[in-house]
Scaffold this active site. Structure first.
Site, mmCIF file in Angstrom:
data_model
loop_
_atom_site.group_PDB
_atom_site.id
_atom_site.type_symbol
_atom_site.label_atom_id
_atom_site.label_comp_id
_atom_site.label_asym_id
_atom_site.label_seq_id
_atom_site.Cartn_x
_atom_site.Cartn_y
_atom_site.Cartn_z
ATOM 1 N NE ARG A 158 -55.349 6.702 13.568
ATOM 2 C CZ ARG A 158 -56.265 7.671 13.486
ATOM 3 N NH1 ARG A 158 -57.197 7.606 12.588
ATOM 4 N NH2 ARG A 158 -56.248 8.715 14.299
ATOM 5 C CB THR A 159 -53.109 2.771 18.937
ATOM 6 O OG1 THR A 159 -52.408 3.565 17.978
ATOM 7 C CG2 THR A 159 -52.184 1.732 19.516
ATOM 8 C CE LYS A 173 -60.661 7.707 43.845
ATOM 9 N NZ LYS A 173 -61.029 6.319 44.130
ATOM 10 N NE ARG A 199 -51.037 6.016 21.977
ATOM 11 C CZ ARG A 199 -51.457 6.333 20.751
ATOM 12 N NH1 ARG A 199 -52.260 7.363 20.584
ATOM 13 N NH2 ARG A 199 -51.072 5.645 19.711
ATOM 14 C CG HIS A 250 -46.841 4.050 17.963
ATOM 15 N ND1 HIS A 250 -47.486 2.878 18.333
ATOM 16 C CD2 HIS A 250 -47.822 4.914 17.595
ATOM 17 C CE1 HIS A 250 -48.782 3.051 18.191
ATOM 18 N NE2 HIS A 250 -49.024 4.271 17.747
HETATM 19 N N1 CP Z 1 -51.426 5.955 14.598
HETATM 20 C C1 CP Z 1 -51.875 6.214 15.826
HETATM 21 O O1 CP Z 1 -51.165 5.986 16.824
HETATM 22 O O2 CP Z 1 -53.133 6.752 15.874
HETATM 23 P P1 CP Z 1 -53.946 7.007 17.192
HETATM 24 O O3 CP Z 1 -53.226 8.109 17.945
HETATM 25 O O4 CP Z 1 -55.320 7.409 16.767
HETATM 26 O O5 CP Z 1 -53.920 5.747 18.010
#
Ligand code: CP
Length: 309
Positions: A54-55, A83, A104, A132
């Site tokens: 999703r993110t 590397k 992320r 998040h």
């Molecule tokens: N909600 C969320 O962070 O989903 P993903 O891990 O799929 O990005």
């Protein structure tokens, strides 16, 4: 007018209550009109050192709908990290190729570190068990949209409250709106003391439970979370708690008419499929709202939209 141009988003507490509301208002405008040529001269770097559906895809969809170019990776094994290149050098390079970085990373604090190294703004798309913030913004958007307000709500959070970065961010944000919090978890996965202290410092109340049925009658929002296998160092500890809460349609009997079930997703089996057909399920729309909120954040941080007071 609030100007977020060039500002990082690493923790939800980096922004003020007024800024949350102004971003939600801008996201509402994008929901009404999501395809606009606002970022035609911008390059968005989407770098994911940890899995995501999703993110990553909602950020990339949001960027594409605003006509930005998107570069990046979703598999760090295919980059020069393999590397031995450091995060420092990776971020320095990516910031020379882009106007904004969405990152992320599995390590708590990695996004803050990246922001110190980068010469362009950084948006934290999840760092370890820490924060998040963009998920939090779309959670706020979803709560406001379904409840008509963010104020004075009973917010229930269920499951992995220890490692769940989404619930940590959401508690901090909802402390601005006089929420009452209900934390449902096994003992091993209780909300961290630091987050509970944040609630107390805001002069608000929280209560802890182990039984999910106890919170059904009065909750405005039930925010389910996955027990995150990947955060356990001992697999036996995960086995002990993995199926501790399963919300099904029968459990929801007696809930408020306007109660909505949220979940950052992915779900494993903590929400039974029969909930999907009830009027209470909102998790798929919640994920869709992420596109508009992320459009608003990128447009504001890249300076093509100003927030309205
Ligand atoms: N909600 C969320 O962070 O989903 P993903 O891990 O799929 O990005």
């Amino acid at each position: 007018m609030t100007n977020l141009k060039g500002k990082n988003l690493i923790s939800i507490t980096d922004y003020t209550k007024d800024e949350y509301i102004q971003i939600l208002d801008l996201a509402k405008e994008f929901e009404a009109n999501p395809k606009q040529p606002l970022l035609g001269d911008k390059v968005v770097a989407s770098i994911f050192f940890e899995p995501s559906t999703r993110t990553r895809l909602s950020f990339e969809s949001a960027a594409n709908m605003l006509e930005a170019r998107v570069i990046g990776f979703s598999n760090p094994a295919a980059t020069s990290l393999q590397k031995g290149e450091s995060l420092h050098d990776t971020i320095q390079m990516v910031s020379s190729y882009s106007d904004i970085i969405v990152m992320r990373h599995p390590r708590d604090g990695a996004a803050r570190y990246a922001a110190e190294v980068a010469s362009v703004p950084v948006i934290n798309a999840g760092d370890g068990a820490n924060q998040h913030p963009t998920q939090c913004m779309l959670d706020l958007y979803s709560i406001r949209k379904t409840q008509g307000t963010l104020d004075n709500l009973n917010i229930t959070m269920v499951g992995d409250l220890k490692y769940g970065r989404t619930v940590h961010s959401l508690v901090q944000a909802m402390c601005n709106f006089k929420a009452t919090f209900h934390f449902v978890s096994p003992k091993e996965l209780e909300m961290p003391e630091s987050v509970k202290r944040h609630v107390q410092d805001a002069g608000l109340k929280y209560k802890e439970y182990t039984n999910l049925e106890d919170v059904i009658p009065f909750s405005d929002i039930i925010y389910m979370t996955r027990i995150q296998k990947e955060r356990f160092s001992d697999p036996m500890e995960y086995e002990k708690v993995k199926d501790c809460y399963v919300l099904d349609a029968a459990t929801l009997k007696g809930c408020k008419d306007n109660m909505r079930v949220l979940h950052p997703l992915p779900r494993v089996n903590e929400i039974a499929m029969d909930v999907d057909k009830t009027p209470y399920a909102y998790y798929f729309q919640q994920a869709q709202n992420g596109v508009y909120v992320r459009q608003a954040l990128m447009a504001a941080i890249l300076g093509v939209k100003q927030l309205k007071n």
